[in-house]
Design an enzyme around this catalytic site. Structure first.
Site, PDB file in Angstrom:
ATOM      1  N   HIS A 105       0.875  -1.182   0.000  1.00 13.85           N
ATOM      2  CA  HIS A 105       0.000   0.000   0.000  1.00 13.85           C
ATOM      3  C   HIS A 105       0.914   1.234   0.000  1.00 13.85           C
ATOM      4  O   HIS A 105       2.014   1.191   0.559  1.00 13.85           O
ATOM      5  CB  HIS A 105      -0.829  -0.054   1.286  1.00 13.85           C
ATOM      6  CG  HIS A 105      -1.894   0.980   1.408  1.00 13.85           C
ATOM      7  ND1 HIS A 105      -1.628   2.273   1.768  1.00 13.85           N
ATOM      8  CD2 HIS A 105      -3.233   0.906   1.230  1.00 13.85           C
ATOM      9  CE1 HIS A 105      -2.772   2.952   1.821  1.00 13.85           C
ATOM     10  NE2 HIS A 105      -3.755   2.146   1.489  1.00 13.85           N
ATOM     11  N   ASP A 142       3.327  -3.962   8.004  1.00 15.15           N
ATOM     12  CA  ASP A 142       2.068  -3.249   7.825  1.00 15.15           C
ATOM     13  C   ASP A 142       0.963  -4.280   8.052  1.00 15.15           C
ATOM     14  O   ASP A 142       0.703  -5.126   7.193  1.00 15.15           O
ATOM     15  CB  ASP A 142       2.019  -2.680   6.402  1.00 15.15           C
ATOM     16  CG  ASP A 142       0.663  -2.078   6.081  1.00 15.15           C
ATOM     17  OD1 ASP A 142      -0.245  -2.163   6.927  1.00 15.15           O
ATOM     18  OD2 ASP A 142       0.524  -1.528   4.965  1.00 15.15           O
ATOM     19  N   GLN A 155      -4.238  -4.983   7.343  1.00 11.81           N
ATOM     20  CA  GLN A 155      -5.240  -5.942   6.856  1.00 11.81           C
ATOM     21  C   GLN A 155      -5.151  -7.293   7.552  1.00 11.81           C
ATOM     22  O   GLN A 155      -5.910  -8.191   7.214  1.00 11.81           O
ATOM     23  CB  GLN A 155      -5.095  -6.144   5.339  1.00 11.81           C
ATOM     24  CG  GLN A 155      -5.330  -4.903   4.507  1.00 11.81           C
ATOM     25  CD  GLN A 155      -6.792  -4.436   4.488  1.00 11.81           C
ATOM     26  OE1 GLN A 155      -7.694  -5.127   4.967  1.00 11.81           O
ATOM     27  NE2 GLN A 155      -7.018  -3.248   3.960  1.00 11.81           N
ATOM     28  N   LYS A 167     -10.351  -0.397  10.810  1.00 11.79           N
ATOM     29  CA  LYS A 167     -10.570  -1.612   9.998  1.00 11.79           C
ATOM     30  C   LYS A 167     -10.902  -2.814  10.877  1.00 11.79           C
ATOM     31  O   LYS A 167     -11.091  -3.918  10.383  1.00 11.79           O
ATOM     32  CB  LYS A 167      -9.318  -1.918   9.170  1.00 11.79           C
ATOM     33  CG  LYS A 167      -9.014  -0.877   8.082  1.00 11.79           C
ATOM     34  CD  LYS A 167      -7.844  -1.326   7.258  1.00 11.79           C
ATOM     35  CE  LYS A 167      -7.192  -0.227   6.456  1.00 11.79           C
ATOM     36  NZ  LYS A 167      -7.998   0.278   5.361  1.00 11.79           N
ATOM     37  N   CYS A 169      -4.806   2.418  -3.593  1.00  7.14           N
ATOM     38  CA  CYS A 169      -3.560   2.964  -3.020  1.00  7.14           C
ATOM     39  C   CYS A 169      -2.405   1.986  -3.224  1.00  7.14           C
ATOM     40  O   CYS A 169      -1.553   1.819  -2.327  1.00  7.14           O
ATOM     41  CB  CYS A 169      -3.710   3.310  -1.545  1.00  7.14           C
ATOM     42  SG  CYS A 169      -4.995   4.500  -1.229  1.00  7.14           S
TER      43      CYS A 169
HETATM   44  N1  C6P Z   1      -6.346   0.480   2.923  1.00 17.02           N
HETATM   45  C1  C6P Z   1      -8.171   0.087   1.410  1.00 17.02           C
HETATM   46  O1  C6P Z   1      -9.276   0.342   0.931  1.00 17.02           O
HETATM   47  P1  C6P Z   1      -4.926   3.873   7.077  1.00 17.02           P
HETATM   48  O2  C6P Z   1      -5.484   4.701   5.952  1.00 17.02           O
HETATM   49  O3  C6P Z   1      -3.695   4.481   7.649  1.00 17.02           O
HETATM   50  O4  C6P Z   1      -5.937   3.467   8.077  1.00 17.02           O
HETATM   51  O5  C6P Z   1      -4.484   2.483   6.417  1.00 17.02           O
HETATM   52  C2  C6P Z   1      -3.542   2.497   5.386  1.00 17.02           C
HETATM   53  C3  C6P Z   1      -3.306   1.127   4.866  1.00 17.02           C
HETATM   54  C4  C6P Z   1      -2.054   0.579   5.018  1.00 17.02           C
HETATM   55  N2  C6P Z   1      -1.808  -0.656   4.609  1.00 17.02           N
HETATM   56  C5  C6P Z   1      -2.743  -1.437   4.049  1.00 17.02           C
HETATM   57  C6  C6P Z   1      -2.397  -2.832   3.629  1.00 17.02           C
HETATM   58  C7  C6P Z   1      -4.026  -0.923   3.860  1.00 17.02           C
HETATM   59  O6  C6P Z   1      -4.961  -1.682   3.306  1.00 17.02           O
HETATM   60  C8  C6P Z   1      -4.318   0.397   4.256  1.00 17.02           C
HETATM   61  C9  C6P Z   1      -5.658   1.004   4.005  1.00 17.02           C
HETATM   62  C10 C6P Z   1      -7.687   0.882   2.596  1.00 17.02           C
HETATM   63  O7  C6P Z   1      -7.468  -0.824   0.979  1.00 17.02           O
HETATM   64  C11 C6P Z   1      -7.837   2.357   2.367  1.00 17.02           C
HETATM   65  S1  C6P Z   1      -6.779   2.965   1.126  1.00 17.02           S
END
Ligand code: C6P
Length: 414
Positions: free
Chosen positions: A128, A205, A208, A231, A371
């Site tokens: 991401h 990271d 997910q 999430k 992203c």
């Molecule tokens: N992915 C998706 O629709 P934040 O925005 O900081 O809470 O999470 C960022 C992020 C980082 N790593 C991974 C693997 C992610 O999936 C995400 C967030 C969402 O896939 C929003 S772009």
């Protein structure tokens, strides 16, 4: 953590905990298949936050009064509970706004400040942007080299790249535990073992993975791990970075201001102890309270059972997409252990058109580059549609996705 067999979820009962799932979309029952973007929130989380504001709202680590002490106790108890959720030492648990902020903290404070010109950091092409752009900035400023582990056509990390790059001068590996696009689950424990053999640290990271499966930083033996509350049934605006406390000790502060200091004079400032050194300014205490309620809720349901439920929904979804026809899936489709985010395209219909018609049919999915633009390029697509499941989704909802995709085929005559 090892996922063993777990009892099936009582999904109909769980659904009653999520008020938003009772609503309709364009006159149809809402089918929410976008939990990888953000999950829905159970009443237990909403109530806990409301109760906090109704009864004990105050600033933390400052007051001598009772409300301030109650708020501080709730915040610090939250640290212990969230650390427990990922099986980590609470003194390594830093509250941040989201996974993005946690990863930026590591890239800035460890990557930029503690790595040396010529050191190599290893990422993967499935990252991401939140686990990619901060490292590009750090590399540019500190003179680091970046190497990317590619994926194969099933979306799994290429072993030859792992073997090639987990060698000196690699000093840090930053990678996702579970891809938000492909649903692939990476072998974090195996890669961490190899990274440690060459003296490199590992930053995961877990945006997910932490919401969807049991995750233990102790068992994975990682050095840094970041995730977001929103999430995992928690509120937006709160997340956590877990780091080995001894690394936090060595790292310079990320943001500066109130709370993160020990003594300030006009000439010189010294830092608070870890993890407080990394928490500048007034924190979002109510969201920490909400995140604790989310941890309790998920543990009450059982992370192993959630993972198995998602696996069953995902296998069903792969069958349904196959039956729809003209669908290309990006990510593991064989009988692998995988997460519940399924990206696909339908013939040559643009993903945004797919998403718009699905919405009209009551089905909420995400469409776009998610992203992860380098990954889109790797699969030679501009965008995909993505359906992602969670504990409250049913097999009937997956069937509804299939029926709605039939409508897309009818509208676009494909
Ligand atoms: N992915 C998706 O629709 P934040 O925005 O900081 O809470 O999470 C960022 C992020 C980082 N790593 C991974 C693997 C992610 O999936 C995400 C967030 C969402 O896939 C929003 S772009």
């Amino acid at each position: 953590m090892t996922v063993t067999s777990a009892p099936a979820l009582d999904v109909e009962r769980l659904r009653r905990d999520f008020p938003v799932l009772q609503r309709t979309l364009h006159g149809r029952p809402l089918v929410y298949l976008d939990s990888a973007a953000t999950s829905q929130k159970p009443l237990a989380v909403l109530d806990a936050m409301e109760r906090y504001y109704h009864t004990s709202n105050a600033n933390v680590h400052r007051g001598v009064h009772t409300l301030g002490n109650e708020a501080t106790d709730a915040f610090e108890a939250g640290r212990v509970r969230v650390a427990e959720f990922i099986d980590g030492d609470p003194s390594g648990l830093v509250f941040v706004r989201n996974a993005t902020e946690g990863l930026n903290l590591v890239a800035s404070s460890y990557g930029r400040e503690l790595l040396r010109p010529g050191d190599r950091i290893v990422l993967t092409v499935m990252e991401h942007h939140s686990n990619l752009v901060p490292w590009q900035l750090a590399a540019e400023r500190a003179g680091l080299e970046i190497a990317y582990i590619d994926v194969d056509d099933d979306g799994l990390l290429r072993q030859e790249d792992v073997d090639r790059f987990l060698q000196p001068p690699t000093k840090l590996v930053a990678m996702s535990h579970q891809s938000n696009v492909l649903g692939a689950i990476n072998d974090v424990a195996g890669i961490t073992r190899r990274a440690h053999e060459i003296g490199a640290v590992v930053c995961i990271d877990a945006a997910q993975s932490v919401p969807h499966m049991p995750v233990s930083v102790r068992e994975l033996d990682v050095d840094f791990l970041a995730f977001s509350g929103h999430k995992m049934c928690g509120p937006m605006g709160i997340g956590a970075l877990w780091a080995r406390p001894e690394l936090l000790e060595r790292m310079p502060p990320f943001l500066a201001g109130g709370s993160m200091i020990s003594r300030v004079s006009l000439e010189r400032t010294t830092w608070n102890t870890v993890p407080h050194k990394f928490e500048a300014g007034t924190p979002d205490v109510a969201s920490v309270v909400g995140l604790v309620a989310a941890c309790d809720y998920l543990d009450g349901v059982g992370l192993a059972a959630i993972h198995q439920h998602e696996l069953s929904l995902t296998r069903h979804m792969l069958d349904v997409l196959d039956e729809v026809g003209e669908v290309t899936v990006y990510g593991p489709t064989a009988d692998f252990d995988r997460g519940g985010a399924v990206s696909f395209n339908l013939a040559d219909v643009h993903a945004h058109d797919v998403g718009t018609i699905l919405d009209r049919e009551g089905v909420a999915v995400r469409a776009g580059h998610h992203c992860a633009q380098p990954l889109m390029r790797r699969f030679d697509v501009a965008a995909t549609a993505r359906a992602s499941v969670y504990l409250y989704n049913t097999h009937a909802e997956v069937d509804a996705l299939g029926a709605a995709l039939g409508e897309v085929r009818r509208v676009f005559r494909v």
